[in-house]
Write a protein that holds these residues in place. Structure first.
Motif, PDB file in Angstrom:
ATOM      1  N   UNK A 114       0.824  -1.206   0.000  1.00 15.41           N
ATOM      2  CA  UNK A 114       0.000   0.000   0.000  1.00 15.41           C
ATOM      3  C   UNK A 114       0.856   1.253   0.000  1.00 15.41           C
ATOM      4  N   UNK A 115       1.923   1.248   0.767  1.00 12.77           N
ATOM      5  CA  UNK A 115       2.826   2.404   0.777  1.00 12.77           C
ATOM      6  C   UNK A 115       3.445   2.592  -0.602  1.00 12.77           C
ATOM      7  N   UNK A 116       3.867   1.502  -1.227  1.00 11.53           N
ATOM      8  CA  UNK A 116       4.487   1.573  -2.548  1.00 11.53           C
ATOM      9  C   UNK A 116       3.495   2.119  -3.560  1.00 11.53           C
ATOM     10  N   UNK A 117       2.240   1.615  -3.524  1.00 11.43           N
ATOM     11  CA  UNK A 117       1.223   2.105  -4.446  1.00 11.43           C
ATOM     12  C   UNK A 117       0.954   3.587  -4.236  1.00 11.43           C
ATOM     13  N   UNK A 118       0.956   4.028  -2.987  1.00 13.26           N
ATOM     14  CA  UNK A 118       0.756   5.447  -2.698  1.00 13.26           C
ATOM     15  C   UNK A 118       1.841   6.311  -3.322  1.00 13.26           C
ATOM     16  N   UNK A 119       3.030   5.785  -3.439  1.00 16.18           N
ATOM     17  CA  UNK A 119       4.141   6.550  -4.008  1.00 16.18           C
ATOM     18  C   UNK A 119       4.122   6.625  -5.522  1.00 16.18           C
ATOM     19  N   UNK A 120       3.400   5.725  -6.199  1.00 17.40           N
ATOM     20  CA  UNK A 120       3.406   5.728  -7.668  1.00 17.40           C
ATOM     21  C   UNK A 120       2.074   6.152  -8.276  1.00 17.40           C
ATOM     22  N   UNK A 121       1.094   6.527  -7.452  1.00 19.03           N
ATOM     23  CA  UNK A 121      -0.212   6.914  -8.003  1.00 19.03           C
ATOM     24  C   UNK A 121      -0.069   8.190  -8.820  1.00 19.03           C
ATOM     25  N   UNK A 122      -0.931   8.310  -9.814  1.00 16.54           N
ATOM     26  CA  UNK A 122      -0.881   9.441 -10.739  1.00 16.54           C
ATOM     27  C   UNK A 122      -2.217  10.176 -10.714  1.00 16.54           C
ATOM     28  N   UNK A 123      -2.187  11.499 -10.882  1.00 18.20           N
ATOM     29  CA  UNK A 123      -3.404  12.283 -11.030  1.00 18.20           C
ATOM     30  C   UNK A 123      -3.906  12.852  -9.725  1.00 18.20           C
ATOM     31  N   UNK A 124      -4.798  13.856  -9.858  1.00 24.34           N
ATOM     32  CA  UNK A 124      -5.380  14.501  -8.686  1.00 24.34           C
ATOM     33  C   UNK A 124      -6.871  14.172  -8.587  1.00 24.34           C
ATOM     34  N   UNK A 144      -3.046   4.159 -11.567  1.00 26.85           N
ATOM     35  CA  UNK A 144      -1.695   3.618 -11.610  1.00 26.85           C
ATOM     36  C   UNK A 144      -1.534   2.960 -12.969  1.00 26.85           C
ATOM     37  N   UNK A 145      -0.363   3.131 -13.563  1.00 30.09           N
ATOM     38  CA  UNK A 145      -0.179   2.520 -14.877  1.00 30.09           C
ATOM     39  C   UNK A 145       0.355   1.095 -14.745  1.00 30.09           C
ATOM     40  N   UNK A 146       0.222   0.333 -15.806  1.00 30.11           N
ATOM     41  CA  UNK A 146       0.579  -1.087 -15.791  1.00 30.11           C
ATOM     42  C   UNK A 146       2.068  -1.288 -15.535  1.00 30.11           C
ATOM     43  N   UNK A 147       2.900  -0.378 -16.015  1.00 30.76           N
ATOM     44  CA  UNK A 147       4.346  -0.494 -15.787  1.00 30.76           C
ATOM     45  C   UNK A 147       4.649  -0.447 -14.288  1.00 30.76           C
ATOM     46  N   UNK A 148       4.013   0.484 -13.594  1.00 29.39           N
ATOM     47  CA  UNK A 148       4.218   0.580 -12.148  1.00 29.39           C
ATOM     48  C   UNK A 148       3.631  -0.644 -11.434  1.00 29.39           C
ATOM     49  N   UNK A 149       2.471  -1.094 -11.884  1.00 27.89           N
ATOM     50  CA  UNK A 149       1.825  -2.239 -11.258  1.00 27.89           C
ATOM     51  C   UNK A 149       2.688  -3.499 -11.375  1.00 27.89           C
ATOM     52  N   UNK A 150       3.380  -3.647 -12.487  1.00 27.37           N
ATOM     53  CA  UNK A 150       4.267  -4.813 -12.663  1.00 27.37           C
ATOM     54  C   UNK A 150       5.450  -4.780 -11.703  1.00 27.37           C
TER      55      UNK A 150
END
Length: 90
Positions: free
Chosen positions: A5-15, A20-26
Motif C-alpha cells: 500500500x505504501x508503494x502504491x501510494x508513491x506511484x499513483x498518478x493524477x489529482x 496507476x499505470x501497468x508499468x508501475x503495477x508490474x
C-alpha cells in the motif's frame, strides 16, 4: 499489505482521478510465505479435505441406512390384543 500500500501510494498518478499505470503495477512488491510454508498449508488443507470427504461419506451412509429402516417400518404397528397377545397390523 502495508508495504504494498505504501508503494502504491508513491506511484499513483493524477489529482481528480487517482490511477496507476501497468508499468508501475508490474513493479509492485508482493510478499508471499516461503515455499516450505506454502507447502505445509497445502498439506493441511489436503488433510482437511480428505477428512471432510470421509465424514460426508459416513453421514451419507448413516442417512441412507436410517431412511431404509424407516421405510421398512412404515405401515406396521404393534397391536396388543384383548388377551395380551402382541401382533403386527398393516
Amino acid at each position: 499489505a502495508g508495504v504494498s500500500q505504501e508503494w502504491l501510494g508513491g506511484v499513483k498518478k493524477g489529482a481528480a482521478y487517482v490511477g496507476i499505470n501497468i508499468k508501475d503495477l508490474r513493479m509492485l512488491p508482493v510478499h508471499a510465505p516461503k515455499m516450505e510454508q506454502q507447502s505445509a498449508v497445502v498439506q493441511r488443507l489436503d488433510a482437511f479435505h480428505a477428512e471432510t470427504q470421509r465424514l460426508q461419506s459416513i453421514y451419507q451412509d448413516t442417512t441412507d441406512r436410517s431412511h431404509s429402516h424407516t421405510s421398512a417400518c412404515v405401515g406396521f404397528m404393534e397391536v396388543v390384543g384383548p388377551n395380551g397377545v402382541v401382533g403386527l397390523a398393516e
